[in-house]
Design an enzyme around this catalytic site. Structure first.
Site, PDB file in Angstrom:
ATOM      1  N   GLY A   1       3.236   8.809   9.099  1.00 51.61           N
ATOM      2  CA  GLY A   1       3.507   8.502  10.504  1.00 51.61           C
ATOM      3  C   GLY A   1       2.568   7.481  11.105  1.00 51.61           C
ATOM      4  O   GLY A   1       2.003   6.660  10.388  1.00 51.61           O
TER       5      GLY A   1
ATOM      6  N   LEU B   1      10.962   9.664   7.033  1.00 49.19           N
ATOM      7  CA  LEU B   1       9.855   8.749   7.317  1.00 49.19           C
ATOM      8  C   LEU B   1       8.721   8.885   6.298  1.00 49.19           C
ATOM      9  O   LEU B   1       8.145   9.970   6.138  1.00 49.19           O
ATOM     10  CB  LEU B   1       9.324   9.035   8.724  1.00 49.19           C
ATOM     11  CG  LEU B   1       8.193   8.099   9.201  1.00 49.19           C
ATOM     12  CD1 LEU B   1       8.704   6.686   9.371  1.00 49.19           C
ATOM     13  CD2 LEU B   1       7.581   8.629  10.479  1.00 49.19           C
ATOM     14  N   ASP B   2       8.389   7.797   5.639  1.00 46.37           N
ATOM     15  CA  ASP B   2       7.256   7.744   4.696  1.00 46.37           C
ATOM     16  C   ASP B   2       7.403   8.718   3.530  1.00 46.37           C
ATOM     17  O   ASP B   2       6.417   9.109   2.903  1.00 46.37           O
ATOM     18  CB  ASP B   2       5.920   8.009   5.418  1.00 46.37           C
ATOM     19  CG  ASP B   2       5.663   7.010   6.535  1.00 46.37           C
ATOM     20  OD1 ASP B   2       6.188   5.888   6.446  1.00 46.37           O
ATOM     21  OD2 ASP B   2       4.965   7.349   7.499  1.00 46.37           O
ATOM     22  N   GLU B   3       8.661   9.129   3.233  1.00 44.27           N
ATOM     23  CA  GLU B   3       8.873  10.100   2.163  1.00 44.27           C
ATOM     24  C   GLU B   3       9.637   9.505   0.978  1.00 44.27           C
ATOM     25  O   GLU B   3       9.942  10.211   0.018  1.00 44.27           O
ATOM     26  CB  GLU B   3       9.660  11.315   2.701  1.00 44.27           C
ATOM     27  CG  GLU B   3       8.933  12.145   3.731  1.00 44.27           C
ATOM     28  CD  GLU B   3       7.911  13.097   3.124  1.00 44.27           C
ATOM     29  OE1 GLU B   3       7.673  13.028   1.895  1.00 44.27           O
ATOM     30  OE2 GLU B   3       7.335  13.890   3.882  1.00 44.27           O
TER      31      GLU B   3
END
EC number: 3.5.1.10
Lengths: 299, 299, 299, 299
Positions: A217, A243-245
């Protein structure tokens, strides 16, 4: 510089006219390597490098990347692809033939911070990034000059969460116009809609300024400073809806200590971000990456 | 080996009879360095190394570590400490005089996996860990032989969450008996009560087998594998009541790739854990660490 | 510990009863991979990993390492080897079949400094070094206890340049007695005669305490300090007649700065030496190394 | 970009109007720190960071770098310098007062390969290299465009060993014209005369494309490839009359393996060269380096 880069790329295309890569993914079973290598041999292709990997515990998946040289490749390739489809059917293969002279069209999305964009432009200028950087899109004017001075079209499209759909419509039009194969988010800092992500699945690379999954994040350097970590990192990954995964392609880290405040961490981090993103993009361009579930196999 | 280590330590104590360290922490203000260095000069002490750091944004805290040589230190030290208390009062200092010949008594808590314990024992045997490893306590018998064969007392105290209080009572008795200055959790894998943590505040070092704050809690290698990270790490920190949230002393990482399954990650990780814990313990023994809030200053 | 290690090795041998490695080296030509993989497929073997490399500029040499599983390997292996010899003849191959359950017999030569020996013993105790450490020979008594306490035979053979021939005669007798496959010089510090080197060609691994080719010869840390380098290293290599000039297997480095005197550099260096030698020995034991001229291919 | 960089530098100068650095080198003796810190305190200066080092074995040399803030520094500085000269005399100090707002004038010498030059230009454009890049001199026209497009004067001076004296006369004239404080050889590849080296003693930084002292002299990547090393490096150093033997400022390395030919090594090496040179130049600009004999102390 533009001319220098163009000449380098043309020379590279000519040198590699007969070079191709075959990426394979299928259930593991006996005889795959024998069959594929026999196929290439019979079609006059010589294996230059070959990498394979079998993922045992998760259901016996077999992955392979073969780079080969084949005289008169351009004439032969459609026939070879047709012939290979029989093998592929038999082994239930998911596969891609990639031809090295087909230079990929790349779009870079940037925002205010220029370091990741500049690194890619610079590698490209030096002839080390074998791609056609076709267009740069940014939600800020900051980087216009450094893009246009290199002869690359620049589009300024202001963005914010409220107008996301509309912004993406404009972006997609441009991506289609330039026949884009790969979109690189060079610290673009805007979240994309599931539609956009789906359309560029496994062709949309982001750089996150932390050692994921730490500091997912916003504001990772601020949080790294608060936590008092002794190393900071950067992560390049394919973008998914989470998100960011998305599947991680490359990571790296650098040392920090108590003397480094947030600003110092950012500077140290920027050098890491630059090289991590640049490596990830190059590996994608060289067809080295196979995505499997939420992971990457990087050959 | 025991004798070798004992002789090394005795020689070290003799060599450093006149060497001390002064750790200072106080609100920043003009004249601190001048006053302290004048004080040492007047008492015949020669500064060997000196490190300082001012944390601006969070209220102007000043931190300093001075290592000095002073002839006849043992005779002079109580006078020096008394004289210094006036300076300390004036500058509202939090401070410690540490004397190098006062070798610290260390207890190691271990469990089944021996690699971190072994590294510490081995560094100690080689004369590279200047401490008195006074006792090893474990909730498994596995490591008894490697401890006792080195002439170190070993206590087997089975542990589980239900009997935590009672287990800690036994442990505390032993720690008191051996006059322990530092407790090292060498992959001990049991959570300690707030009482225990409080009693050994800033004297209780743990090694966590991930690059914190990634993979807080149990089974970090399994989760690193699931996430598909390209690097794994280890973190050594002082223990606080919040699991894996204490002040970080040291971290390091190693590369992994798609071929590394959980077992391979564990092996790669164990080498990182060993060296990270060993460095953190050495820095503590050398009085290099000042804890400030949830962070460490490592001079 | 000895028992622990022995049990680990036995379990490993049983698990890997049907696993083998085929190492190939031959002039590059079309069809090698197809032929070899076809051969393995026809004999019921399944390729687990496969690595290949073609050295172009120096005459088109082809190198390959295949690890495969084959049911009833022990029954089939002599037949397979016989059948393969026809292929090998056709392609002018230099090749080796290595069977994983054939644990290699290792002799370690040590001197006064124990760190490299201890690292190997410790990895072996932990079940991470899959070898039979059959014997340790040293020209000093220093390490006798740490060897014998682990149940490993220890031979003290004083050595100096004058009695080199005679010393080596004794050593060779012991190596033959224990049927040694690999000799590891764990900071042995004595030069060996060309006869000895020849007999153990590509089976004699040394650790040199510098980043070769910097600081060839004696006292590398002293010379590194004099030169004011900012990094020191270690190099593991096969021994040849030219001092410190043999094929390099692995190297690594660590940072030093102006505060590090020779003693500090030695300590930093010892940790590097330990891990570099340990990796080199493991790669040799896993049949990952092909020597080509004065270089190694490490698969 | 030029404007961006200029504004960054102006802002930096204003912010640091009251900041200075004092570098000291003298025989070690009691009371130095006390005297110097007392001096600064009396003149109203507040120490921001302070580093010291005593080189024992080679004659008790004391080195110190103090960074301090002092209100109205510009008004006070000549008085402070005068007062300090008394202290300096007493302790036989070699010392320098450096004022942060005095941005250094830098000349870069380049040749055909642009990567090191580009890195410096780019860091400068980003506001991360606090210097005035006053002029670029090259013996090739290759980099003219990238220099002039950034508004920096470019001089093309063909060079070869026969006309060395004459070339250096031209270069010196330009360096005087631009009042140059530091000359950076960004892969300039020409040997300089002792006269030139003497004139820019400790103000002439070179990047050598090997991990010195390995591969001194020409074609280090070719020789690294021939030797079969597993790591390549780069070294930044002050230039002396002995080729590649000057005081080392910074070094770093990267991994290579058997697949990397000379061209691949060069690419890997270029990234190392870029960051090593950039760090060395920044440390020089921040007055962090003290040269002592053939070594550097980097605070």
């Amino acid at each position: 510089m533009h001319t220098y880069s163009e000449n380098k790329i043309k020379a590279y295309q000519q040198e590699n006219e007969n070079r191709a890569r075959l990426l394979i993914r299928c259930p593991d079973q006996p005889g795959i390597v024998a069959t594929v290598s026999q196929f290439l041999h019979e079609h006059g292709a010589n294996i230059v490098t070959s990498d394979q990997y079998t993922l045992d515990p998760e259901g016996g998946q077999f992955f392979m990347r073969i780079e080969y040289e084949c005289p008169d490749l351009l004439k032969k390739k459609s026939n070879m692809e047709k012939d290979f489809s029989l093998i592929a059917d038999k082994f239930e293969m998911n596969y891609d033939f990639m031809y090295v002279h087909d230079i990929k069209n790349v779009a870079i999305f940037a925002s205010k911070e220029p370091h990741c964009l500049l690194e890619l432009l610079w590698e490209w200028e030096s002839g080390d990034l074998m791609a056609n950087i076709a267009v740069v899109i940014s939600n800020h004017e900051t980087v216009r000059e450094m893009v246009e001075s290199r002869g690359i079209p620049f589009y300024y499209i202001p963005a914010n969460p409220e107008i996301r759909k509309q912004v993406e419509e404009e972006q997609k039009k441009i991506l289609e116009q330039y026949d884009i194969d790969l979109v690189v988010l060079a610290r673009y800092m805007q979240i994309l809609t599931p539609d956009f992500v789906k359309e560029y699945k496994n062709r949309l690379i982001n750089i996150h300024h932390s050692f994921l999954p730490a500091f997912i994040g916003a504001k990772p350097y601020e949080r790294a400073f608060q936590r008092g970590v002794k190393m900071i990192g950067a992560t390049s990954h394919y973008v998914t809806d989470d998100l960011d995964e998305g599947p991680i392609i490359e990571q790296d880290i650098g040392r920090v200590d108590h003397r480094d405040d947030v600003a110092a961490m950012k500077k140290i981090g920027q050098e890491i971000e630059r090289s991590v993103l640049s490596r990830a993009v190059k590996w994608h361009l060289e067809d080295r990456i196979i995505v499997h579930g939420n992971k990457t196999i990087v050959f």
